[in-house]
Design a protein around this motif. Structure first.
Motif: not given
Lengths: 93, 216
Positions: A52-69
């Motif tokens: 998959x091109x993205x993941x859910x991220x492994x940090x607060x900011x990463x998860x926040x960004x991918x969640x909003x995306x």
């Protein structure tokens, strides 16, 4: 809906940003029910041929960004599908 | 509860597609015929909200976590056909863009979360209207429990068909999946009733319109 969808999406993003730290404190790195069952049953867990091109991220900011995306992506895809279905229905009438 | 690639026997995941795709096709057709233009933005916002909610795992007993499926919430707010469509889009995007759930297992994930969970929710929610909150809670809990039961059956079938190369033995799959998800279902019920109560307060027209639909 009294206001435009952007207002509601922004509200969901704010709630997500507030709740996400709780996820990191209480749930991050812990298996869900299926992963736990696989662990208990020594189940096979083969590699996927698809990356998959993205993941859910492994940090607060990463998860926040991918969640909003993901949230925006789901909104756009579902709304576009509804518009296509409406157009097809109007053509049929 | 998203099944990854490589866990299920190929026969089982092919059956997942064969069963789920026609049912979802019917749901999308029905949605296309019935959808009121005014409700389209709300449905899309609901789908976006369920995507985000599924990212927020909450802790349950024994260090395990669970997350909202959102099937009962969608059924209560937009009806069963729309709920199936909402969950289909969420699950397909999770799998294709975020690697949450395998590509080969997509049919099974759709079957469990976009077909079984909304159908169960719809049956339970439609059957009892005396106490709306209790009926929503029951629909939520059962949707999680029976989706987990379906997953456990698929794990067991994979194990038995493949002679142990895939899946999990039924002696572990059934009690583990049902045990964990009996607790996760309580979380689903509390969250669903809470969101429904909130939406009923801030947008009573949505709850009222849906209640009238169910009453018909």
């Amino acid at each position: 809906m009294k206001r435009g969808p952007a207002v509601y999406l922004a509200a969901i993003a704010v709630v997500f940003a507030i709740l996400l730290p709780l996820y990191y404190v209480f749930s991050y790195g812990r298996n869900d029910s299926l992963e736990r069952t696989i662990e208990q049953g020594n189940g096979a867990h083969g590699n996927s041929t698809y990356n998959a091109p993205f993941s859910y991220g492994g940090s607060y900011l990463g998860s926040l960004a991918f969640g909003i995306l993901g949230m925006v992506l789901v909104f756009v895809v579902f709304y576009a599908l509804l518009l296509v279905m409406r157009k097809r229905r109007m053509r049929g009438e | 509860m998203h099944i990854p690639d490589g866990l299920m026997d190929p026969t089982v995941w092919v059956i997942g597609f064969v069963v789920a795709v026609p049912i979802l096709f019917i749901a999308f057709r029905r949605l296309g015929r019935e959808t009121d233009e005014d409700r389209m933005p709300f449905m899309a916002v609901l789908a976006a909200g369920i995507f985000v909610a599924q990212m927020l795992n909450f802790p349950v007993a024994g260090g395990t976590t669970g997350h909202l499926i959102g099937a009962a919430l969608a059924v209560v707010l937009v009806g069963p056909a729309a709920a199936m469509a909402v969950l289909t889009v969420v699950i397909v995007i999770q799998s294709l863009f975020f690697g949450d759930g395998g590509i080969t297992a997509l049919g099974l994930n759709l079957l469990n979360m976009a077909v079984v969970a909304p159908l169960v929710s719809s049956l339970v929610y439609g059957a009892s209207k005396r106490n709306l909150k209790a009926s929503i809670f029951a629909a939520s809990w059962l949707s999680v429990f029976l989706a987990a039961f379906a997953t456990a059956i698929e794990l067991s079938a994979s194990f038995l068909i493949s002679g142990g190369s895939y899946g999990i033995t039924p002696f572990i799959a059934l009690p583990a999946m049902l045990g964990y998800n009996a607790v996760i279902g309580v979380g689903e019920g509390i969250i669903t009733v809470g969101i429904w109560a909130f939406i009923s307060q801030v947008a009573p027209e949505i709850a009222k319109a849906r209640n009238e639909e169910v009453a018909q």
